[in-house]
Design an enzyme around this catalytic site. Structure first.
Site, PDB file in Angstrom:
ATOM      1  CB  CYS A  16      -0.907  -0.011   1.229  1.00 40.02           C
ATOM      2  SG  CYS A  16      -1.714   1.565   1.530  1.00 40.02           S
ATOM      3  CB  CYS A  19       1.000   1.285   4.727  1.00 36.54           C
ATOM      4  SG  CYS A  19      -0.554   0.414   5.008  1.00 36.54           S
ATOM      5  CG  HIS A  81      -4.100  -1.187   4.649  1.00 34.85           C
ATOM      6  ND1 HIS A  81      -3.723  -0.348   3.617  1.00 34.85           N
ATOM      7  CD2 HIS A  81      -4.781  -2.206   4.065  1.00 34.85           C
ATOM      8  CE1 HIS A  81      -4.132  -0.849   2.465  1.00 34.85           C
ATOM      9  NE2 HIS A  81      -4.782  -1.967   2.708  1.00 34.85           N
ATOM     10  CG  ASN A 121     -14.044   9.735  -4.272  1.00 39.27           C
ATOM     11  OD1 ASN A 121     -15.136  10.266  -4.106  1.00 39.27           O
ATOM     12  ND2 ASN A 121     -13.183  10.107  -5.189  1.00 39.27           N
ATOM     13  CB  SER A 129      -6.872   4.160  -6.605  1.00 35.89           C
ATOM     14  OG  SER A 129      -6.375   5.210  -5.786  1.00 35.89           O
ATOM     15  CG  HIS A 132      -4.194   3.511   4.174  1.00 37.86           C
ATOM     16  ND1 HIS A 132      -3.183   2.730   4.678  1.00 37.86           N
ATOM     17  CD2 HIS A 132      -4.345   4.534   5.033  1.00 37.86           C
ATOM     18  CE1 HIS A 132      -2.729   3.276   5.792  1.00 37.86           C
ATOM     19  NE2 HIS A 132      -3.436   4.373   6.030  1.00 37.86           N
ATOM     20  CG  HIS A 134      -6.932   8.015   1.095  1.00 45.05           C
ATOM     21  ND1 HIS A 134      -7.369   6.740   0.821  1.00 45.05           N
ATOM     22  CD2 HIS A 134      -6.909   8.649  -0.104  1.00 45.05           C
ATOM     23  CE1 HIS A 134      -7.589   6.606  -0.484  1.00 45.05           C
ATOM     24  NE2 HIS A 134      -7.330   7.753  -1.070  1.00 45.05           N
ATOM     25  CD  GLN A 136      -8.079  12.801  -4.116  1.00 42.12           C
ATOM     26  OE1 GLN A 136      -7.484  13.638  -4.811  1.00 42.12           O
ATOM     27  NE2 GLN A 136      -8.769  11.800  -4.620  1.00 42.12           N
ATOM     28  CG  HIS A 264     -23.577  22.081   4.129  1.00 49.01           C
ATOM     29  ND1 HIS A 264     -23.394  23.427   3.853  1.00 49.01           N
ATOM     30  CD2 HIS A 264     -23.602  21.467   2.927  1.00 49.01           C
ATOM     31  CE1 HIS A 264     -23.327  23.607   2.543  1.00 49.01           C
ATOM     32  NE2 HIS A 264     -23.437  22.423   1.955  1.00 49.01           N
ATOM     33  CG  HIS A 266     -23.543  17.784   0.291  1.00 52.24           C
ATOM     34  ND1 HIS A 266     -24.870  18.093   0.245  1.00 52.24           N
ATOM     35  CD2 HIS A 266     -22.876  18.964   0.153  1.00 52.24           C
ATOM     36  CE1 HIS A 266     -25.013  19.404   0.083  1.00 52.24           C
ATOM     37  NE2 HIS A 266     -23.809  19.952   0.036  1.00 52.24           N
ATOM     38  CE  LYS A 279     -30.651   7.960  -8.575  1.00 55.48           C
ATOM     39  NZ  LYS A 279     -31.950   7.586  -9.142  1.00 55.48           N
TER      40      LYS A 279
HETATM   41 ZN   LIG Z   1     -23.305  21.901   0.017  1.00 59.17          ZN
HETATM   42 ZN   LIG Z   2      -2.301   1.179   3.738  1.00 55.77          ZN
END
Ligand SMILES: [Zn+2]
Ligand SMILES: [Zn+2]
Ligand SMILES: [Zn+2]
Length: 310
Positions: A16, A19, A81, A121, A129, A132, A134, A136, A264, A266, A279
């Site tokens: 990874c 890590c 991890h 994500n 991808s 682990h 994390h 962004q 806030h 989402h 969906k």
């Molecule tokens: Zn918003």
């Molecule tokens: Zn890792």
């Protein structure tokens, strides 16, 4: 059929790139970090020295291109991890919020950065991808389209009603109560009236504030609890680590005061009927309007029914 993501990962994965102590693409070695760890993305979509020059091809306003200088960072939530926001201790999530606050403050203070987007994500289905834990952090020269539309709506509402759009909305939801998933002293989690993703939620601070640096100590603890709570509920919907994209919308850092902006987050999870049936926003949804598969009231009821902890 898409494979169900595995949840029994090792605490440390020698392959990874996130890590502690491992080498990333380009040969940089991660430190043996013990809490959170932030670094500039090795494949940054934004560069700090991109020109901001605007090009209008044939001067007709039809083909307009503009440079977008900025910064792209990656933040590991934990050296482990195998952890996620649902399996981390609330105190560890508080450290993540502390690190988010520092990064927001640092990037927002940079000249030319007008918006700081923190987003996660989670899951292969969302294009993550690496499992682990994390997120962004992107700092951009312009305010992106969605926060920009939210800014206009909040400013217009504030001008007309002399009140905050979100504060008024939260009050209506509190009276209705059918779309509320959970709440604590600092935060409320709602399946919004306009939800289009099956189990979409909106997480709002109960106090009117614009960004993480304004959170007091108690609110940091309440946010950590609210994040852990909603992701733990999500993981129970289909018995798998729930994929989603989530992110915080905070005050623009464009140099103007923003008394109208309400802090806030989402959460947009794609799963609809099972761990593998998602969906898709296709057909009429691409060409007309998004369509609802389940009502926000039913989604909130389902999520509430999975709250037998705390
Ligand atoms: Zn918003
Ligand atoms: Zn890792
Ligand atoms: Zn407000």
């Amino acid at each position: 059929m898409e494979a169900v993501p595995a949840s029994d990962r090792p605490q440390y994965d020698p392959t990874c790139y996130l890590c502690p102590g491992n080498t990333r693409a380009g040969g940089v070695r991660n430190p043996k970090y013990s809490s959170t760890f932030v670094f500039d993305n090795d494949f940054a979509a934004l560069q700090k020295d991109s020109p901001t020059e605007r090009i209008d091809i044939q001067q007709k306003g039809l083909l307009v291109a503009e440079g977008e200088p900025g910064a792209c960072r990656v933040m590991c939530f934990s050296p482990r991890h195998d952890l996620t926001l649902s399996s981390m201790a609330a105190s560890e999530i508080e450290q993540v919020i502390q690190a988010w606050t520092e990064q927001f403050t640092l990037l927002a203070a940079k000249p030319g950065i007008r918006h700081v987007q923190i987003f996660e994500n989670r899951g292969e289905m969302m294009g993550a991808s690496n499992p682990h834990p994390h997120c962004q952090i992107w700092g951009t020269h312009s305010i992106p389209q969605l926060p920009s539309r939210e800014l206009v709506s909040q400013q217009e509402y504030f001008k007309t009603n002399h009140d905050c759009l979100f504060c008024d909305y939260i009050e209506i939801e509190a009276q209705e109560s059918s779309r509320i998933v959970c709440r604590n002293d600092g935060f409320v989690t709602i399946v919004p009236f306009w939800a289009v993703w099956p189990f979409e939620v909106l997480l709002c601070s109960r106090r009117h504030l614009g960004s993480m640096p304004e959170l007091n100590r108690a609110e940091v603890a309440h946010l950590a609890e609210a994040l852990k709570h909603i992701v733990s509920i999500y993981d129970r919907v289909f018995g798998v680590p729930f994929p989603y994209s989530m992110g915080f919308h905070q005050t623009p850092s464009d140099g103007s005061p923003h008394p109208e902006w309400h802090f806030h987050a989402h959460f947009y999870p794609p799963l609809l009927r099972s761990a593998t049936v998602r969906k898709f926003m296709v057909g009429f949804e691409m060409l007309g309007n998004p369509q609802r598969d389940i009502t926000p009231e039913l989604a909130a009821e389902k999520l509430r029914s999975l709250t037998d902890f705390k």
